[in-house]
Design a protein around this motif. Sequence first.
Motif, PDB file in Angstrom:
ATOM      1  N   ARG A   1      29.419   5.910 -11.271  1.00 34.89           N
ATOM      2  CA  ARG A   1      29.834   4.963 -11.382  1.00 34.89           C
ATOM      3  C   ARG A   1      29.716   3.595 -11.621  1.00 34.89           C
ATOM      4  O   ARG A   1      29.492   2.838 -13.172  1.00 34.89           O
ATOM      5  N   HIS A   2      29.097   3.620 -10.523  1.00 35.35           N
ATOM      6  CA  HIS A   2      28.915   2.232 -10.017  1.00 35.35           C
ATOM      7  C   HIS A   2      27.209   2.074  -9.660  1.00 35.35           C
ATOM      8  O   HIS A   2      26.438   3.365  -9.787  1.00 35.35           O
ATOM      9  N   PRO A   3      26.644   0.946  -9.877  1.00 37.47           N
ATOM     10  CA  PRO A   3      24.866   1.010  -9.581  1.00 37.47           C
ATOM     11  C   PRO A   3      25.181   1.311  -8.211  1.00 37.47           C
ATOM     12  O   PRO A   3      26.043   1.225  -7.456  1.00 37.47           O
ATOM     13  N   ILE A   4      23.923   2.433  -7.886  1.00 35.98           N
ATOM     14  CA  ILE A   4      24.062   2.151  -6.280  1.00 35.98           C
ATOM     15  C   ILE A   4      22.533   1.587  -5.919  1.00 35.98           C
ATOM     16  O   ILE A   4      21.102   1.928  -6.624  1.00 35.98           O
ATOM     17  N   VAL A   5      22.092   1.229  -4.579  1.00 32.50           N
ATOM     18  CA  VAL A   5      21.988  -0.011  -3.897  1.00 32.50           C
ATOM     19  C   VAL A   5      20.616   0.743  -3.167  1.00 32.50           C
ATOM     20  O   VAL A   5      21.722   1.276  -2.346  1.00 32.50           O
ATOM     21  N   LEU A   6      19.588   0.996  -3.322  1.00 27.12           N
ATOM     22  CA  LEU A   6      18.468   1.457  -1.793  1.00 27.12           C
ATOM     23  C   LEU A   6      18.259  -0.016  -1.124  1.00 27.12           C
ATOM     24  O   LEU A   6      17.474  -0.300  -0.713  1.00 27.12           O
ATOM     25  N   ASP A   7      19.186  -0.029  -0.185  1.00 25.99           N
ATOM     26  CA  ASP A   7      19.127  -0.996   0.807  1.00 25.99           C
ATOM     27  C   ASP A   7      18.272  -0.280   2.220  1.00 25.99           C
ATOM     28  O   ASP A   7      18.457  -1.192   3.575  1.00 25.99           O
ATOM     29  N   THR A   8      18.557   1.182   2.215  1.00 27.08           N
ATOM     30  CA  THR A   8      18.388   1.909   3.433  1.00 27.08           C
ATOM     31  C   THR A   8      16.681   2.710   3.313  1.00 27.08           C
ATOM     32  O   THR A   8      16.533   2.663   2.289  1.00 27.08           O
ATOM     33  N   GLU A   9      16.004   3.019   4.123  1.00 20.68           N
ATOM     34  CA  GLU A   9      15.085   3.695   4.493  1.00 20.68           C
ATOM     35  C   GLU A   9      15.101   5.219   3.757  1.00 20.68           C
ATOM     36  O   GLU A   9      14.748   5.607   3.235  1.00 20.68           O
ATOM     37  N   ASP A  10      16.594   5.579   4.355  1.00 16.32           N
ATOM     38  CA  ASP A  10      16.810   7.351   4.079  1.00 16.32           C
ATOM     39  C   ASP A  10      17.517   6.644   2.868  1.00 16.32           C
ATOM     40  O   ASP A  10      16.992   8.203   2.031  1.00 16.32           O
ATOM     41  N   ALA A  11      17.788   5.812   2.148  1.00 14.32           N
ATOM     42  CA  ALA A  11      18.510   6.630   0.587  1.00 14.32           C
ATOM     43  C   ALA A  11      16.819   5.337  -0.263  1.00 14.32           C
ATOM     44  O   ALA A  11      17.121   6.432  -0.337  1.00 14.32           O
ATOM     45  N   MET A  12      16.059   4.894  -0.048  1.00  8.60           N
ATOM     46  CA  MET A  12      15.189   5.390  -0.363  1.00  8.60           C
ATOM     47  C   MET A  12      14.291   6.572  -0.708  1.00  8.60           C
ATOM     48  O   MET A  12      13.238   6.610  -1.122  1.00  8.60           O
ATOM     49  N   ASN A  13      13.960   6.853   1.025  1.00  2.94           N
ATOM     50  CA  ASN A  13      13.399   8.415   0.486  1.00  2.94           C
ATOM     51  C   ASN A  13      13.981   9.051  -0.009  1.00  2.94           C
ATOM     52  O   ASN A  13      13.155   9.921  -0.374  1.00  2.94           O
ATOM     53  N   SER A  14      15.154   9.559   0.228  1.00  8.51           N
ATOM     54  CA  SER A  14      16.177  10.460  -0.865  1.00  8.51           C
ATOM     55  C   SER A  14      15.971   9.791  -2.528  1.00  8.51           C
ATOM     56  O   SER A  14      15.377  10.997  -3.106  1.00  8.51           O
TER      57      SER A  14
END
Length: 585
Positions: free
Chosen positions: A176-189
């Motif tokens: 429902r909201h934007p997802i901020v890619l502020d960590t390495e794990d989030a960016m890898n996924s």
Amino acid sequence: MSTQRYRSFEELGQVQQERRRASASRASPQVSASGTERLWVQVHVAPHAERSADHECRSIVLDWLQEGFEDRLPRRALRHRSFSIREEGASCRAVRVRGAGKDQWALQVERSSGPGRQVVTSVTVASVLGRSTVIGIEVHDRSVVSSDAVLEYPSELLAEIAGRVPLLQNGRRFARHPIVLDTEDAMNSFLQMLVDRGRDMPFAVVSVPPEEPDVEMLEEQWRGLARALAGLAVVWVLPPAMTFRLSDTVGKPLSVFLGAWRFYRPGFNDRADRARHPLVLWNRLTDERGLGLTTRQFQRLAAEERQRFGRGDRETLGFDAIARTAVGAGRGPARLVSFLRNRIWGAAAGSAGPGRTPREERRGTRGTRGADGAAAATGAAEETPLLQRKLKQARDKAQVRATRYEQAKQRADAAERERDVLRRRAEQLAGLVRSLGGDPDAEIPFPATWDEVAAWCDQSLEGRVSLTGSARRELGGAEFLDVGLAAQCLSWLGYEYRDGRIDGGDPELHGRISEIDDGVFNLPSGGDSFECTWDGRRHTVDWHIKRGANTRDPRRCLRIYYFWDDDTRRVVVASMPAHRRNALS
């Protein structure tokens, strides 16, 4: 690379045209057999949701429906039962099927905006024993010349449901909201999902421009994009440090950075055609017009992909399927009534002799004048007074109910008249107290929390300021820090502003409200004006009290949107205390 020679420029043109047609057919949206577009979005209620989640979803849909109709919804609608309403240019029908381990409710709205234009929007809330509740939204463009069906897609409705009921889409938590890619794990996924060949959900990736001072404005833009794409695509926010990771993975021509936005269709990889994954540069997004055009462009692209992949359970849980089930279920009571009627008359006819069916007995009675016919007539005559007594009892009961209804209506009307008289007397007494230098509201302190605002307004500003249902719901999630300031503004609307309107208007009521705070203004809403339904009529909300013009932070930005109702001589607040969100602001 091998080349192919063509005998003429005409042959080359024909081949290129065929290639363009083939490419367009691969990207074209799903088209129904009649040549009209259908957009279907399906989500599921999460297993950990409250047991009342289905009721909550239906209530939210009815609130959304009421905003588009001038007349009040019938009582059957508020009870979540089947109903139908019709207005000029629009009609609505709702059906509900319960029993045998299922509870299915479906709503369909038909709107005609002009000759040859008709768009049908359907919403279903269907639960089946052993399965998660399905919420389906379908937009069907039945126009003579098809246009953008996505413009009628109720993304705000789905976002509102997701804000109050936990939802799942494609087995994942509803975005429902934007997802901020502020960590390495989030960016890898994210990178793994971006190039996953099985991905069927479009991605809208927005990059953060470096050294941008107004981050709150950017966050508001991202939230507006996410609400516009609710159910159609997922919005990701890429900080500057992460843009290099994306460029290293897919290459700079297919990356996004320096504040630009990019739409990634399903099937994307590092060898994809850039034209199929359009990029919008930052300089196009710096004004509201460019932002609105980009948002609508992303909506259309996401709708195309949803029309190709998002069939889901439409054939079994769409409005048409549930309506057919409701028609079949409705035949059961009719058959029961027919059966009872035949049993009653069959008993009268059956007294003539055993072993004969009612139809045979009726034929025998008409065809003979013998003793059997006389006995049958005697039995029918004996049964007739019983039926007449039952009919008379039913009529008497109906008459009693009608009389009680009229009496209750008269009592309600008398209570309303008495309430109006007492309200006028209270206003007169309050005016008398003020003329003597007193304050009739001194004993009613301003509320300290948002949970107290609605009750305080009903008590201290009764007959002066009213809150719509939508405004009351917004108070539950309010983030503005100064509750007392908001209450002061409501009190100002109920007394200074209302008295000025009743006296014929006062120009000093427009502009800065210095008696409250030098930063508080009462101004026309301008581009933020909107329509709402109040007391069964349509109104334009075109004024607002504002504070914090240079920020959209809900903790520091105050907006009270209202209109003046001439019939009740009161101020009606339609939205508060946050800035009203839409796709452009």
